[in-house]
Enzyme design. Structure first.
Site, PDB file in Angstrom:
ATOM      1  N   TYR A 135     -24.799   7.612   1.523  1.00 26.91           N
ATOM      2  CA  TYR A 135     -24.063   6.548   2.215  1.00 26.91           C
ATOM      3  C   TYR A 135     -25.063   5.606   2.864  1.00 26.91           C
ATOM      4  O   TYR A 135     -25.721   5.961   3.839  1.00 26.91           O
ATOM      5  CB  TYR A 135     -23.125   7.162   3.256  1.00 26.91           C
ATOM      6  CG  TYR A 135     -22.306   6.187   4.073  1.00 26.91           C
ATOM      7  CD1 TYR A 135     -22.079   4.880   3.661  1.00 26.91           C
ATOM      8  CD2 TYR A 135     -21.717   6.600   5.271  1.00 26.91           C
ATOM      9  CE1 TYR A 135     -21.317   4.004   4.406  1.00 26.91           C
ATOM     10  CE2 TYR A 135     -20.952   5.735   6.023  1.00 26.91           C
ATOM     11  CZ  TYR A 135     -20.743   4.431   5.595  1.00 26.91           C
ATOM     12  OH  TYR A 135     -19.989   3.573   6.345  1.00 26.91           O
ATOM     13  N   LYS A 163     -22.400   5.479  -1.843  1.00 28.84           N
ATOM     14  CA  LYS A 163     -21.511   4.501  -1.221  1.00 28.84           C
ATOM     15  C   LYS A 163     -22.407   3.410  -0.654  1.00 28.84           C
ATOM     16  O   LYS A 163     -23.110   3.623   0.334  1.00 28.84           O
ATOM     17  CB  LYS A 163     -20.670   5.148  -0.117  1.00 28.84           C
ATOM     18  CG  LYS A 163     -19.804   4.154   0.668  1.00 28.84           C
ATOM     19  CD  LYS A 163     -19.114   4.829   1.844  1.00 28.84           C
ATOM     20  CE  LYS A 163     -18.345   3.819   2.679  1.00 28.84           C
ATOM     21  NZ  LYS A 163     -17.710   4.450   3.874  1.00 28.84           N
ATOM     22  N   VAL A 205     -15.052   3.018  -1.688  1.00 26.30           N
ATOM     23  CA  VAL A 205     -14.722   3.914  -0.575  1.00 26.30           C
ATOM     24  C   VAL A 205     -14.183   2.999   0.509  1.00 26.30           C
ATOM     25  O   VAL A 205     -14.921   2.240   1.123  1.00 26.30           O
ATOM     26  CB  VAL A 205     -15.930   4.721  -0.092  1.00 26.30           C
ATOM     27  CG1 VAL A 205     -15.523   5.633   1.063  1.00 26.30           C
ATOM     28  CG2 VAL A 205     -16.512   5.554  -1.238  1.00 26.30           C
TER      29      VAL A 205
END
Length: 288
Positions: A135, A163, A205
């Site tokens: 992330y 992400k 996401v």
């Protein structure tokens, strides 16, 4: 491929009137997200107010979500932090309760070098058998995982996707172009969902999917079917929602929007504060 589905929701954490985790509300929210197109759910990400949840609360949420939703959608546990050793321990605890994958945020506040980032994520990936979603969110973590570092990490067998919330389409394109087969990139910004798909990303996401999941699913499906004009039109119509849900500190606006739709999720914990009446009216206007 979209290992975790095209639409993954970074779920808010429902609270009761005492701002304690409400598991009945959590079940209702999971049902709502699945019904509106979410194929994966991230538990205890930033949108889930992870900084204010204790480790015990997070683990209990993971366990409950797995028991309730297993088989209906992918459950991805947010287990990263800026403490490598603590993150390893917590990731292993999350694995023990049966989550499908973990999401590991870039170490915030510490601002490590790229070599430090690589060593941190490698240590975490080596500590678990679970698939790992990196992330990258430099706006919150104050450090960017460069394309080169992401690509190094993508060579690790269980680092399967990222992400990307850097907002940098050039960086995202570089990752997609040079990633090993099977490694996937998700947008971490709702407003870049369609641009990310257009350069080879697999999905989003999302935060906005709490309230416009069906419309986002329609947009994604239109793009994948080659109906690019329809997808672009839907994306433009959704932009006010994408941007408006971040007009005030997240996830306050999203929780207000959900309440307006009849999905009770409670308030926010300090240091976040409730939206005032004018702010709530703005959020309500996004849903018209």
């Amino acid at each position: 491929m979209a290992r975790f589905g095209r639409l993954v929701t970074a779920m808010v954490t429902p609270f009761n009137d005492q701002l304690q985790v409400d598991y009945e509300k959590t079940e209702h929210l999971i049902d709502h997200l699945i019904a509106t197109g979410s194929e994966g759910i991230v538990i205890s990400g930033t949108t889930g107010e992870s900084p204010t949840l204790s480790g015990a609360e997070k683990l209990a949420l993971f366990k409950h979500a797995v028991m309730y939703a297993k088989g209906k959608c992918h459950i991805i546990a947010g287990t990263g932090s800026n403490d490598t050793a603590a993150s390893i321990e917590f990731t292993q605890a999350a694995q023990s309760v049966g989550v499908d994958a973990v999401m590991l945020v870039a170490p915030y506040y510490s601002r490590p070098s790229q070599e430090g980032l690589y060593a941190h994520f490698k240590a975490l990936a080596d500590s678990t058998d679970l698939p790992v979603m990196l992330y990258n969110v430099p706006g919150r973590s104050a450090v960017n995982i460069t394309a080169q570092t992401t690509l190094r990490l993508a060579e690790l067998p269980n680092v399967v996707c990222v992400k990307e919330a850097s907002g940098n389409l050039a960086q995202m394109a570089q990752i997609i172009e040079h990633a090993p087969e099977g490694f996937e990139l998700y947008s971490g910004d709702d407003s870049l969902t369609l641009p990310t798909l257009s350069i080879g990303g697999v999905g989003i996401v999302s935060v906005a999917s709490h309230v416009v999941g069906r419309q986002m699913t329609d947009m994604i499906n239109a793009f994948l079917a080659g109906n690019h004009a329809d997808a672009a039109s839907l994306h433009r119509k959704l932009m006010p929602v994408f941007e408006g849900l971040f007009a005030y500190p997240s996830p306050g606006p999203t929780k207000v929007a959900l309440e307006k739709l009849g999905i009770e999720v409670g308030g926010v914990r300090l240091p976040l504060v409730e939206l005032n009446e004018q702010e709530k009216a703005f959020v309500h206007s996004l849903l018209v």
